[in-house]
Design an enzyme around this catalytic site. Sequence first.
Site, PDB file in Angstrom:
ATOM      1  N   CYS A 211       0.854  -1.167   0.125  1.00  0.00           N
ATOM      2  CA  CYS A 211      -0.245  -0.439  -0.216  1.00  0.00           C
ATOM      3  C   CYS A 211       0.741   1.200   0.284  1.00  0.00           C
ATOM      4  CB  CYS A 211      -1.169   0.072   0.976  1.00  0.00           C
ATOM      5  SG  CYS A 211      -2.275   1.399   0.951  1.00  0.00           S
TER       6      CYS A 211
ATOM      7  N   HIS B  86      -3.518  -5.444   1.754  1.00  0.00           N
ATOM      8  CA  HIS B  86      -3.090  -5.725   2.928  1.00  0.00           C
ATOM      9  C   HIS B  86      -3.456  -7.437   3.367  1.00  0.00           C
ATOM     10  CE1 HIS B  86      -2.346  -1.874   3.806  1.00  0.00           C
ATOM     11  NE2 HIS B  86      -2.693  -1.099   3.487  1.00  0.00           N
TER      12      HIS B  86
END
Length: 469
Positions: free
Chosen positions: A328, A423
């Site tokens: 991310c 994630h």
Amino acid sequence: MTKPIMIMGCTSDAGKSFVVAGLCRMFANRGVHVAPFKAQNMSNNAAVTAKGEEIGRAQYLQAIAAKVTPDVRMNPVLLKPSADTQSQLILNGKPAPELSEIPWMERKAYLFTHVEKALADLQQEYQQIIIEGAGSPAEVNLRAGDIVNMSVALACNADVYLVADIDKGGAFAHLLGTFMCLAKEEQQLIKGFVLNKFRGDPLLLGNAMDWLAEKTGVPTVANIHYFPHRLPEEDTLHHRAAYQRGHINIALIAYPYAANMDEFDNLIHQDNVNVVPLRDGQSLVDFDAIILPGSKNTAASLLHLRESGLANEISKAAQRGQPILGICGGMQLLGEHILDPHHIEGGDEQGLGLLPIITAHAQTKTTRQREIDWQGFKLSGYEIHHGHTKMSLKGDAQTTTCKSFIETDLGWQQGNVYGCYLHGLFDNKGFINQFLTNLGWEGDADDHAVSLDAELNRVADMFEKLDWL
């Protein structure tokens, strides 16, 4: 309707989240339909529900402990720190930038009705609610704006239990002092004191618990012995490690405002794998791999990398061919540019230039759970980001060697440098096994969901033996 049980602490990190998770699983194992609740959480460890709403990962875990579906009502207010005096405010699972501009002490008028509604709704659906406080109810300077501690307890007439971390010392002073800071009607809600993380012979406690009861009229109902466990931390990476020869050594770059650090727990717990959080500059030459985690403030994280010398070390590691993975915000840092036209974070920044990608922050936040077919495996995870990333359009040799990673428009890879928005990668047995095997590891990683469930049962069994509730 059963009265809610509320766990408060004398201090931050007293063990509230751990106790709530243990009690949720204990009640669930008894066949009770139970749910967790925390009115307001402050953490950059956030989870995404099935409906695409953000809640604190502690409440997500507690819902799993309770054997129920994580629900935004379990944590209606989430604060995600992005600077020393600034946090993104998430209300009912979505960013509320207009409320973030309201001074802290004036927010109660806007937020507490949402807290009350979420709690009331849960009470209608569940037999038992286990509520977690935040910090300490003794913070008298914050009383006027309180929406998470005694305001909640009074609103639902909860049975409150006050937890102190005895391992840090001063537990009885903390318990007595906290009790004395409360108003009379608040003191009447305290049903018991709980000692957490006790080591040694219980006889060493002497008559201290009787002394405390004489002062307050409140009994000490539980003494939780120090209990090593593998449950995720609520908001702080407590794991510490140093380089160990003979292990697979992975550098985890712990820059300021690093986010969702709990997603590396499964990596940390594997045998002969040594995850080393690095906060300051040092050589990375001996590490088998380097991971850049998410970040709530990429500008601040980049500044730290450059000032500490870690940016230079990461660049040299890339040139040496060491695997570098960005998750991310960590992936965004590896790119060429991070554009911030709406000032979501810290303004435009030039990245490390190790991936030919450009990120632009959008006002709309992407939050969703994902399930992806990847190399014969099902990868489960979640996205939670403002950034929209694409490949650079320079058209040079560097760009043409860049390819998608995990899935098109989700991640990119160029040689030994790669990253993605997904994630939770290391919670997937297929991914973690491949990642570690490529580093020379010989083993078979645990199935994280199975291990977590077993750990919750182990904690619940310990609470059951305490015979407290």
